[in-house]
Design an enzyme around this catalytic site. Sequence first.
Site, PDB file in Angstrom:
ATOM      1  N   SER A 101       0.816  -1.220   0.000  1.00 53.25           N
ATOM      2  CA  SER A 101       0.000   0.000   0.000  1.00 53.25           C
ATOM      3  C   SER A 101       0.851   1.273   0.000  1.00 53.25           C
ATOM      4  CB  SER A 101      -0.944  -0.055   1.199  1.00 53.25           C
ATOM      5  OG  SER A 101      -1.830   1.014   1.185  1.00 53.25           O
ATOM      6  N   ASP A 247      -5.788   2.394  -3.570  1.00 49.80           N
ATOM      7  CA  ASP A 247      -7.099   2.320  -2.912  1.00 49.80           C
ATOM      8  C   ASP A 247      -7.389   3.651  -2.219  1.00 49.80           C
ATOM      9  OD1 ASP A 247      -5.217   1.994  -0.904  1.00 49.80           O
ATOM     10  OD2 ASP A 247      -6.349   0.458   0.172  1.00 49.80           O
TER      11      ASP A 247
HETATM   12 MG    MG Z   1      -3.385   1.573  -0.044  1.00 50.55          MG
END
Ligand code: MG
Length: 450
Positions: A101, A247
Amino acid sequence: MTRIGGMGELFGTNGVRGIANEELTAEMALNLGRVIGTMRKGRIAVATDARISSQMLKCAVLAGITSVGSDAIDLAIAPTPSLQYYVKETNVSGGVIVTASHNPREYNGIKFVHSDGTEFTREMDEESERIYKSKEFRTARWNEVGQIFSGECNRLYIDGVKERVDVELIASRKFRVVVDCGNGAACFTSPQLLKELGCEVISINAHPDGSFPQRNPEPEEKNVGFLKEVVKQVSADLGVAHDGDADRATFVDEKGNFISEDVMLALMAKYYVKMNGGGKVVTPVSSSKCVENAVKEAGGEIVYTAVGSPVVVKVMKETNAVFGGEGNGGLIFPEFQLTRDGAMSAAKVLELMASEKKPISELVKDIPKYYTLKEKLPCKDKQKLLTGLKEEFPEANFTDGARVDYEDGWILIRPSGTEPIVRVFAEAKSPVRAEELLKNGMKSVEKILG
Ligand code: MG
């Protein structure tokens, strides 16, 4: 920082994460592949971010899955929400995303996805950990070994986003947008999506490169100076920045000013409550009061949860929420999928700008400004602290630590789940009051811990 072995456990709030080839090795990835292959028979989709170690870890995961008799679909590089949408929309039995991430370059991680496309719940992670530790893997004879197929999920995902926004309306405004992919997985989706929304797109850091040559993968204000500069230089209507697995999205207004993540969460929450004629918005207790204010003003209801996106998703499902998200650029659009979604965030912000016919800086002005301060203190005895806080603040919200709300602000005293520290947050409408609240919070901690 999420670390492997935090509290002696392998799975943290974001699956397994650690420094690649030290804390997260190919052997571990192989066994994690065996774990999900044991838990989910059938076909399992696997995608990665653009990190240097992602290919190595993915190959080990694929070997693990097939060695226990499940098939695997290799989706190559894709944002986490793109992999999740593929899992939700097709008949695979689960998914694996290899990503760290927003964490720095040296990290990587492995996260499991349930057949409905949502992240594994805490209970599913506990079961995974049990199988991992006991090595109770399914066995497969030589002729039962699974096969590896190639697949593609990014086209499906882009089309999925387009089905849920007003493409014509956005295209009619001919927005100029600068997108900073941060050399991550967003390179494969966001520039193309924005182009198909009729925008004039200027992409920066838009080639995948796991050495992250231009900026840290976390799209916070201090890392997006170049984006702010380019937005001004080309007179863009909006700047968008993603983290490594896209995301999350953060935004820069047409004047080159960074928009606080909490303010964007409030703005989107308000848009969704208005669109739905009310409804619940779910967010962690650490979110700014500006979110609650915006939601209530629009006729909605706020629901607070513990910190972490899996619990936000869980509560959104239980309460049938119209919107949810975290104050770090992770926005969740339940009509699309129950996960944080960076490209969907960008598309929805453009839709809001198009429908309100106002520049983003004007829209942001409707959200009241708060001042937030954070501090850390050592804390070896969490139980003692929590017991003391319950005595000191019996009226507080104890969803995650203690959140004490005042007329003009709030404090949150929250012990870390992975480190021997306690975090103290304070927020108020003036910097002086925020400072005062922070000091009060820190004094309470010191008093309780002695
Ligand atoms: Mg992320």
